[in-house]
Design an enzyme around this catalytic site. Structure first.
Site, mmCIF file in Angstrom:
data_model
loop_
_atom_site.group_PDB
_atom_site.id
_atom_site.type_symbol
_atom_site.label_atom_id
_atom_site.label_comp_id
_atom_site.label_asym_id
_atom_site.label_seq_id
_atom_site.Cartn_x
_atom_site.Cartn_y
_atom_site.Cartn_z
ATOM 1 N N CYS A 67 34.602 46.457 54.679
ATOM 2 C CA CYS A 67 36.019 46.203 54.972
ATOM 3 C C CYS A 67 36.230 45.457 56.299
ATOM 4 C CB CYS A 67 36.805 47.511 54.976
ATOM 5 S SG CYS A 67 35.907 48.927 55.648
ATOM 6 N N HIS A 91 42.727 48.672 59.280
ATOM 7 C CA HIS A 91 41.832 48.514 60.431
ATOM 8 C C HIS A 91 42.374 47.431 61.373
ATOM 9 C CE1 HIS A 91 39.071 50.892 58.220
ATOM 10 N NE2 HIS A 91 38.187 49.996 57.864
HETATM 11 O O1 L14 Z 1 31.879 49.627 52.782
HETATM 12 O O2 L14 Z 1 35.056 53.872 57.070
HETATM 13 O O3 L14 Z 1 30.110 49.707 53.984
HETATM 14 O O4 L14 Z 1 33.577 55.412 56.770
HETATM 15 C C1 L14 Z 1 31.212 52.390 54.749
HETATM 16 C C2 L14 Z 1 31.879 53.259 55.818
HETATM 17 C C3 L14 Z 1 33.348 51.271 54.349
HETATM 18 C C4 L14 Z 1 34.008 52.119 55.401
HETATM 19 C C5 L14 Z 1 31.254 50.090 53.722
HETATM 20 C C6 L14 Z 1 34.034 54.287 56.539
HETATM 21 C C7 L14 Z 1 31.922 51.088 54.661
HETATM 22 C C8 L14 Z 1 33.328 53.417 55.523
#
Ligand code: L14
Ligand code: 25A
Length: 339
Positions: free
Chosen positions: A130, A243
């Site tokens: 993301c 975010h």
């Molecule tokens: O898609 O916010 O690699 O804990 C893994 C951690 C997405 C966000 C990914 C989080 C992320 C996630």
């Protein structure tokens, strides 16, 4: 060639999966049949789709018969275990986990940035992280116009990326703090309510977190630029959704703030929101529920040559995950790349 498609959503009860269903509906993706998969825990429940209800089925390797596009968002372990079965059944898998993102035969695609990469998939297309998606969407027009040598990014990430259990945790902890009750800590190593954690996923030996490492490696793969210098610090903030990122770039050639504004005004998927005199700058509250990447606070950085600062905000469940995945499905369908 058909003009509507059989779709599966894996992790359909989750924070990302439920938004995937919503987006297929909102964007009017041509769906013939749709199936919702989750763990055995959720089998038999229903999820809303187009005014009706879909019954959630337990994910099994034999469940993908007839499926043409499988959108996966149930964690990396499930992707590794079940994506090969979906591909064997003839589906194209669009995988939102990090399981395959660095595999050389798996394209890592952001439609505004490297749409052409979908063409060389061998059954699996990876949806980037993301934080990486919103950053590369904002930087792509600048990258193309003047080149980018170095990126320094600091993120302020909401809890929804971790899934529904983290959304509940922030809610419950906030309520407990305000009512002077007992605060339970389950999802993150520390309380997240009224706190900031400079820690997203596990730490590597070099002191970086896995989220930071992914931002660096994924940016290089998406820009197809192994030499671009990137460093990242990722922090978790007590925000439910969307975010924020403070981004400092050093460009190859000089570029003015006005020129950057013009580039971003014309850029697909970007909304320029940059009028500090009117207190206008991107914030999670305005980005939530929207598909665009919002950019503001564009200003020169006098401390280094050819350097600029930007503030970039986007809904991590939408453009950071579900919107990007559904856009990839649209590219496949529009390009006649689905059987
Ligand atoms: O898609 O916010 O690699 O804990 C893994 C951690 C997405 C966000 C990914 C989080 C992320 C996630
Ligand atoms: O790789 P990991 O460690 O498994 O991490 C996956 C986590 O990362 C999130 C995702 O959260 C998950 O928690 N995630 C995945 N991809 C992401 C991405 N790209 C991402 N976050 C950000 N960006 P989620 O809530 O979004 O999605 C979870 C979905 O996955 C389904 N699922 C889990 N295990 C599965 C499975 N599906 C098939 N087979 C499995 N073995 C999950 O469905 C959900 O759709 P579910 O049925 O397990 O959960 C539905 C409801 O049940 C509650 N619940 C969750 N865990 C438990 C639980 N209830 C009781 N006990 C539990 N242990 C949840 O509240 C949920 O509403």
């Amino acid at each position: 060639m058909t003009d509507s498609y059989n779709i599966a959503v894996v992790g359909a009860t989750g924070a990302v999966g439920s938004v995937m269903l919503k987006l297929l509906e909102e964007r009017n993706f041509p769906v013939a049949e749709i199936r919702a998969f989750a763990s055995g825990r959720s089998a038999g429940q229903t999820v809303p789709f187009k005014g009706g209800e879909l019954e959630v089925e337990e994910l099994t390797a034999s469940g993908f018969e007839g499926v043409q596009v499988a959108l996966f968002s149930a964690g990396g372990a499930r992707s590794k275990e079940f994506a090969p079965a979906a591909v064997a059944a003839g589906a194209v898998v669009i995988d939102n986990s990090s399981a395959f993102r660095q595999e050389p035969n798996v394209p890592l695609v952001v439609p505004e940035v490297n749409p052409g990469d979908i063409k060389w998939h061998e059954g699996i297309i990876a949806n980037p992280n993301c934080s990486t998606i919103q950053m590369v969407v904002a930087l792509k027009p600048i990258y193309d116009a003047v080149g980018i040598e170095r990126i320094i990014v600091t993120t302020f990430q909401s809890v929804s990326g971790t899934g529904n259990k983290a959304i509940e945790e922030l809610f419950n902890q906030s309520e407990a703090v305000l009512e002077s009750g007992d605060v339970e800590v389950n999802v993150y190593p520390h309380r997240i309510a009224f706190n900031v954690l400079p820690h997203i996923e596990h730490f590597h030996d070099n002191g970086y977190t896995n989220e930071e490492v992914k931002m660096i490696n994924e940016t290089r793969k998406i820009f197809d630029d192994p030499g671009i210098r990137v460093t990242a610090t990722c922090a978790r903030v007590p925000i439910f959704n969307a975010h924020c990122e403070s981004i400092n770039i050093q460009t190859m050639r000089p570029v003015s703030v006005d020129e950057v504004r013009r580039l971003l005004l014309a850029a697909p998927g970007v909304t320029l929101f940059d009028d500090p005199a009117a207190n206008e700058y991107p914030m999670p509250l305005m980005a939530e529920g929207k598909d665009d990447v919002f950019v503001g606070r564009i200003r020169e950085d006098d401390s280094a040559e050819n350097s600029l600062n930007l503030w970039v905000v986007s809904d991590n469940l939408r453009k950071g995950a579900a919107t990007n995945a559904v856009q990839i499905a649209e590219l496949l369908a529009g390009g006649g790349l689905l059987e």
